[in-house]
Design a protein around this motif. Structure first.
Motif, short mmCIF file in Angstrom:
data_model
loop_
_atom_site.label_atom_id
_atom_site.label_comp_id
_atom_site.label_asym_id
_atom_site.label_seq_id
_atom_site.Cartn_x
_atom_site.Cartn_y
_atom_site.Cartn_z
N UNK A 38 0.83 -1.19 0.00
CA UNK A 38 0.00 0.00 0.00
C UNK A 38 0.87 1.24 0.00
N UNK A 39 0.44 2.26 -0.71
CA UNK A 39 1.10 3.55 -0.64
C UNK A 39 0.77 4.18 0.70
N UNK A 251 -2.22 -4.66 -14.23
CA UNK A 251 -1.08 -3.74 -14.20
C UNK A 251 -1.53 -2.36 -14.66
N UNK A 252 -0.89 -1.33 -14.10
CA UNK A 252 -1.16 0.07 -14.39
C UNK A 252 -2.47 0.56 -13.79
N UNK A 253 -3.18 -0.32 -13.06
CA UNK A 253 -4.40 0.09 -12.39
C UNK A 253 -4.19 0.08 -10.89
N UNK A 254 -5.16 0.59 -10.16
CA UNK A 254 -5.06 0.63 -8.70
C UNK A 254 -6.46 0.73 -8.11
N UNK A 255 -6.52 0.58 -6.79
CA UNK A 255 -7.77 0.73 -6.06
C UNK A 255 -7.51 1.67 -4.89
N UNK A 256 -8.57 2.32 -4.44
CA UNK A 256 -8.48 3.19 -3.27
C UNK A 256 -9.39 2.63 -2.19
N UNK A 257 -8.81 2.41 -1.02
CA UNK A 257 -9.56 1.92 0.13
C UNK A 257 -9.78 3.05 1.11
N UNK A 264 -6.36 5.01 1.35
CA UNK A 264 -5.14 4.25 1.14
C UNK A 264 -5.12 3.73 -0.31
N UNK A 265 -3.95 3.80 -0.93
CA UNK A 265 -3.80 3.37 -2.32
C UNK A 265 -3.32 1.92 -2.37
N UNK A 266 -4.03 1.10 -3.13
CA UNK A 266 -3.70 -0.32 -3.29
C UNK A 266 -3.29 -0.55 -4.73
N UNK A 267 -2.10 -1.08 -4.95
CA UNK A 267 -1.57 -1.27 -6.29
C UNK A 267 -2.11 -2.51 -6.97
N UNK A 268 -1.54 -2.81 -8.14
CA UNK A 268 -2.00 -3.93 -8.94
C UNK A 268 -1.67 -5.26 -8.26
N UNK A 280 -14.11 -0.40 -0.14
CA UNK A 280 -13.52 -0.13 -1.44
C UNK A 280 -14.13 1.14 -2.00
N UNK A 281 -13.29 2.17 -2.16
CA UNK A 281 -13.78 3.45 -2.68
C UNK A 281 -13.95 3.41 -4.20
N UNK A 282 -13.02 2.79 -4.89
CA UNK A 282 -13.13 2.73 -6.34
C UNK A 282 -11.89 2.14 -6.98
#
Length: 454
Positions: A38-39, A251-257, A264-268, A280-282
């Motif tokens: 997570x970022x 890949x190249x996508x992400x999700x925001x929690x 919080x940023x969630x990677x691929x 899950x925000x989006x």
């Protein structure tokens, strides 16, 4: 501390950056701790926080009684460990003392477990062979319950639960206290003294059923799957509740929690959410996107309504900025800003300066001699600059902006269209007259030349 078994309040994900010093071990070496992916950012501009603080781990598998993870010695080794724990606690053992024969009785082949119901308690036969029935081996208090394969994903018998999942599989399990945990690439053997271990679902993490696409651009953002659990609410009423959300992000996508006010940023990769306080925000893509966007009616300085069709090309670089401003997609943010900026620009332009130019692009900006240069200058320079600065506030890099069409509305526009149509008709009529005159002249010249030759 989290383990490779997701607990009741954990967001679990595989890290694309593996540590070189190996996994961090807990008290049981068969449990390993996954690295976070997570970022470390917050929507409110706070300092970076680790994943453990965001997910607030407060319940671990190692505190469960009579729960043995399956290690290198396999299911039988785990059953032997569980049997020793039960014996040490003064409870009935689960491994049967009966020895097989080779001549008669119920048969247990290699790779199978024999199951016996001993007055409501489970008994397990681990050795292959034949087991004689009543009265040779005192079967009057026991009932033969058949066999199960050692490699079966789930074995559930009289309170004894065996779960084994392979690569890409994940098991969602509810323990006797209704805590939810997730198992990946591992397994366990457990005996529930009070309550039961319920396997709610076995999920194929690489082929989640719900594909999420951007409704405007059609880009695949990822796939999700919700695991639900039925709960009784007084009497016979039952309701389903979401207890785990699986994510597969390309890949190249992400999700925001989101948890509370924190994002919080969630990677691929593959992840699962079991923390009830995390939602899950989006899903977002960081790749380039392009779209044609019609604007609402904009009034020129002389009050002529005009509708523009805009070509936008952008790339989302900081999804957290976009989510912080309350936008679900980059298009929503660009649409509002584009409408506002174009309204301000067109409001200072006359109808006459706009009607002569349909498109906007580098080919229209050659030498500056175009009479509609005011319109082009305003849109190509000011609109692009203002949109670029505005997009950066939302974490978006605007790659290109162009006006590909415009339609004027109202009485003035209708009148001008009629005048334009008349002018075109006059031009056509004049061209027809010129052509007829030319034909007549040529005909007379031909006749005159013929007469002279005579």
């Amino acid at each position: 501390m989290t383990s490779n078994f997701g607990d009741a309040s954990t967001v679990v994900g595989d890290s694309p950056h593996r540590r070189s010093d190996g996994p961090t071990s807990s008290r049981d070496p068969e449990f390993s701790k996954p690295s976070a992916r997570f970022a470390s950012t917050s929507a409110r501009g706070k300092s970076a926080v680790p994943l453990e603080e965001f997910t607030t781990t407060d319940y671990t598998l190692k505190e469960r009684p009579f729960f043995i993870p399956i290690g290198k010695d396999g299911v039988i080794g785990a059953l032997e460990k569980l049997d020793k724990q039960l014996t040490a606690a003064g409870r009935a053992r689960i491994l049967s003392k009966k020895q097989p024969t080779n001549w008669t009785g119920k048969e247990v082949t290699p790779g199978q477990l024999g199951l016996i119901n001993h007055g409501g308690s489970p008994k397990v036969l681990t050795k292959s062979g034949r087991y004689p029935g009543f009265p040779l081996r005192n079967w009057w208090a026991r009932t033969w319950a058949g066999t199960k394969g050692l490699s079966d994903t789930v074995i559930d018998f009289q309170g004894l639960t065996v779960v084994q999942v392979s690569q890409n599989q994940a098991a969602v399990v509810s323990d006797p206290q209704n805590h939810i945990f997730v198992i990946k690439n591992s397994g366990f053997v457990a005996y529930a003294v009070e309550g039961t271990y319920d396997v709610l679902s076995i999920v194929d993490q690489t082929h989640l059923p719900t594909v999420v696409k951007d409704k405007l651009t059609g880009v695949v953002l990822g796939s999700t799957h919700e695991v639900r659990m039925k709960s009784k609410i007084g009497g016979q009423q039952e309701k389903e509740y979401v207890v785990a959300t699986f994510l597969n992000i390309p890949a190249s996508n992400c999700a925001i929690l989101q948890r509370g006010d924190d994002l919080e940023l969630l990677g691929a990769g593959q992840s699962v959410i079991t923390n009830p306080s995390v939602t899950l925000r989006g899903l977002y893509t960081r790749g380039e996107n392009q779209l044609e966007m019609p604007t609402k009616d904009i009034f020129t300085r002389d009050q002529v309504p005009v509708s523009l069709t805009i070509y936008l090309k952008w790339q989302l670089t900081e999804p957290l900025r976009l989510a912080t401003h309350g936008y679900n997609t980059p298009y929503d943010a660009l649409r509002d800003k584009t409408q506002s900026i174009l309204t301000q620009i067109v409001a200072h332009l006359d109808y006459s300066s706009m009607v002569k130019q349909r498109s906007l692009g580098p080919d229209n900006m050659d030498d500056g001699s175009d009479p509609s240069i005011a319109f082009l200058d305003a849109l190509r320079t000011r609109a692009m600059d203002d949109m670029h600065d505005a997009a950066l506030e939302y974490g978006i890099v605007l790659k290109d902006l162009a006006v590909i069409d415009r339609q004027f509305k109202g009485e003035i526009a209708a009148t001008m269209d009629k005048l334009t149509t008349r002018a075109l008709q006059a031009q056509v009529e004049a061209a027809n007259v010129d052509r007829e005159n030319s034909n007549k002249v040529k005909h007379e010249e031909g006749a005159l030349a013929s007469h002279r030759r005579r």
